[in-house]
Design a protein around this motif. Structure first.
Motif, short mmCIF file in Angstrom:
data_model
loop_
_atom_site.label_atom_id
_atom_site.label_comp_id
_atom_site.label_asym_id
_atom_site.label_seq_id
_atom_site.Cartn_x
_atom_site.Cartn_y
_atom_site.Cartn_z
N GLY A 87 38.59 26.07 37.46
CA GLY A 87 39.80 25.50 36.87
C GLY A 87 39.86 25.45 35.36
N ALA A 88 38.89 26.04 34.66
CA ALA A 88 38.85 25.93 33.21
C ALA A 88 40.08 26.56 32.54
CB ALA A 88 37.58 26.56 32.66
N TYR A 89 40.52 27.72 33.05
CA TYR A 89 41.62 28.44 32.39
C TYR A 89 42.94 27.67 32.53
CZ TYR A 89 43.34 32.91 30.45
OH TYR A 89 43.85 33.91 29.64
N SER A 90 43.23 27.15 33.71
CA SER A 90 44.48 26.42 33.88
C SER A 90 44.44 25.07 33.16
CB SER A 90 44.81 26.24 35.36
OG SER A 90 43.73 25.73 36.08
N ASP A 102 54.66 22.96 37.36
CA ASP A 102 54.45 23.25 38.77
C ASP A 102 53.33 24.29 38.83
OD1 ASP A 102 54.50 24.13 41.37
OD2 ASP A 102 56.66 24.45 41.46
N LEU A 103 52.11 23.83 39.16
CA LEU A 103 50.92 24.68 39.09
C LEU A 103 50.42 25.05 40.48
CD1 LEU A 103 48.56 26.01 37.49
CD2 LEU A 103 47.41 23.78 37.55
N THR A 104 50.21 26.35 40.70
CA THR A 104 49.60 26.86 41.91
C THR A 104 48.35 27.63 41.50
OG1 THR A 104 51.75 27.09 43.00
CG2 THR A 104 49.93 28.35 43.93
N ALA A 105 47.28 27.53 42.28
CA ALA A 105 46.03 28.22 41.96
C ALA A 105 45.45 28.85 43.21
CB ALA A 105 45.02 27.25 41.35
N VAL A 106 44.97 30.09 43.07
CA VAL A 106 44.36 30.79 44.20
C VAL A 106 42.97 31.29 43.82
CG1 VAL A 106 46.62 31.52 45.06
CG2 VAL A 106 45.29 33.08 43.63
N LEU A 113 37.46 26.59 44.89
CA LEU A 113 38.66 25.77 45.05
C LEU A 113 38.29 24.28 45.12
CD1 LEU A 113 40.70 27.96 47.54
CD2 LEU A 113 41.26 27.54 45.14
N ASP A 114 37.18 23.96 45.77
CA ASP A 114 36.71 22.58 45.80
C ASP A 114 36.36 22.10 44.39
OD1 ASP A 114 37.01 22.49 48.53
OD2 ASP A 114 34.89 22.87 48.97
N ALA A 115 35.70 22.97 43.60
CA ALA A 115 35.36 22.62 42.22
C ALA A 115 36.62 22.40 41.39
CB ALA A 115 34.49 23.71 41.61
N THR A 116 37.62 23.25 41.61
CA THR A 116 38.89 23.09 40.90
C THR A 116 39.55 21.77 41.26
OG1 THR A 116 39.30 25.46 40.79
CG2 THR A 116 41.22 24.05 40.64
N GLN A 128 48.84 23.04 43.72
CA GLN A 128 48.75 23.60 45.07
C GLN A 128 47.63 24.63 45.07
OE1 GLN A 128 52.72 24.76 46.65
NE2 GLN A 128 53.51 23.92 44.72
N LEU A 129 46.61 24.42 45.90
CA LEU A 129 45.46 25.30 45.95
C LEU A 129 45.50 26.12 47.23
CD1 LEU A 129 42.64 22.86 44.75
CD2 LEU A 129 44.09 24.35 43.37
N CYS A 130 45.16 27.42 47.08
CA CYS A 130 45.25 28.32 48.23
C CYS A 130 44.13 29.34 48.16
CB CYS A 130 46.61 29.03 48.23
SG CYS A 130 46.83 30.20 49.57
N GLN A 131 43.45 29.56 49.27
CA GLN A 131 42.42 30.61 49.32
C GLN A 131 43.12 31.93 49.61
OE1 GLN A 131 39.10 29.59 51.78
NE2 GLN A 131 37.95 31.44 51.31
N ALA A 132 43.09 32.84 48.62
CA ALA A 132 43.83 34.09 48.74
C ALA A 132 43.26 35.11 47.78
CB ALA A 132 45.32 33.87 48.46
N ASP A 133 43.59 36.38 48.04
CA ASP A 133 43.16 37.51 47.22
C ASP A 133 44.28 37.86 46.24
OD1 ASP A 133 42.55 40.24 46.34
OD2 ASP A 133 41.14 40.33 48.00
N VAL A 134 43.93 38.08 44.99
CA VAL A 134 44.92 38.40 43.97
C VAL A 134 45.66 39.69 44.26
CG1 VAL A 134 43.26 39.60 42.48
CG2 VAL A 134 45.29 38.56 41.46
N ARG A 135 45.10 40.54 45.10
CA ARG A 135 45.76 41.80 45.45
C ARG A 135 46.82 41.63 46.54
NH1 ARG A 135 40.06 44.72 46.29
NH2 ARG A 135 39.74 42.65 47.22
N SER A 136 46.86 40.46 47.17
CA SER A 136 47.83 40.20 48.23
C SER A 136 48.19 38.72 48.20
CB SER A 136 47.24 40.59 49.59
OG SER A 136 48.18 40.42 50.61
#
Length: 249
Positions: A87-90, A102-106, A113-116, A128-136
């Motif tokens: 989460g350092a960048y956001s 309105d922040l979403t993070a994947v 994600l737990d650390a974030t 809003q946190l979501c486990q996802a691939d940046v390519r999809s």
């Protein structure tokens, strides 16, 4: 049955007359990369603080917003952090841009994600946190005003795939602020450890333009060790005469 050839990461290329020596390496699989970051997650914040990355990230966003035609705007924007890590960048973005957002993070790893989530709770941030691939990405088209990502794209065999999906989820006129491992001796160490690309400005611009994004001619400069390892690339989704951040309704 035809097999799909693995796309390789360029490491070194040298010419000797009519001979060319080229060294390439297979990238980490998504599963292997996720496993490495899961193991690193408990100490990731300590590492980024120790080497000054968080301070450098804040500098990047201060300069980015100062370069907007209207300076730092005060209206809410929709932000997506891809490959959020711890989460350092956001958090650096929110330090530079203090309007409610309105922040979403994947991320591909649950541990990151737990650390974030832990860091955001400590800083009074909700996302809003979501486990996802940046390519999809799981987000609808034209959803975000700003997409950010630090040290994620260089892990991909073909970053153009990710940039194209980012273009899809950006609103017209929306921005991408990215940070990637650059060509340097420290960049070579990171490449050896993580099997990443080491990028030049020319190469990143080529990736962005291939994906249909417009790279800017000026990007903020990181500071400290981050400057020795990282290159900042900023791009915009084409939008006619829209030249500044504007919250999509």
């Amino acid at each position: 049955m035809a097999t799909t050839q693995t796309q390789l990461i360029p490491v070194m290329s040298r010419s000797f007359g009519s001979w060319q020596l080229r060294i390439e390496r297979e990238p980490l699989t998504t599963e292997s990369l996720a496993a490495q970051y899961d193991r690193a997650a408990p100490t990731w914040t300590r590492i980024t603080n120790k080497y000054g990355y968080e301070a450098s990230y804040r500098k990047i966003f201060r300069e980015f917003f100062a370069g907007q035609p209207d300076g730092v705007p005060c209206r809410p924007i929709r932000v997506l952090d891809v490959g959020v890590g711890a989460g350092a960048y956001s958090l650096a973005l929110l330090d530079a841009y203090r309007a409610p957002n309105d922040l979403t993070a994947v991320d591909i790893t649950s541990a990151m994600l737990d650390a974030t989530a832990t860091r955001q709770a400590e800083n009074g941030v909700h996302a809003q946190l979501c486990q996802a691939d940046v390519r999809s990405l799981p987000n609808e088209p034209a959803r975000f005003d700003l997409v950010i990502g630090a040290h994620v794209f260089e892990h991909l065999p073909d970053p153009v795939v990710a940039f194209a999906d980012i273009k899809r989820v950006l609103r017209p006129g929306g921005w991408l602020v990215s940070c990637m491992t650059r060509q340097s001796w420290l960049g070579a160490y990171i490449q050896a450890k993580w099997r990443t690309h080491r990028v030049s400005k020319h190469r990143v611009v080529d990736w962005l333009q291939t994906a249909g994004l417009e790279a800017t001619s000026h990007s903020p400069q990181p500071s400290g060790i981050c400057r020795l390892t990282s290159l900042v690339a900023i791009a915009q989704k084409p939008a006619g005469n829209i030249e500044h951040l504007e919250h999509s309704q």
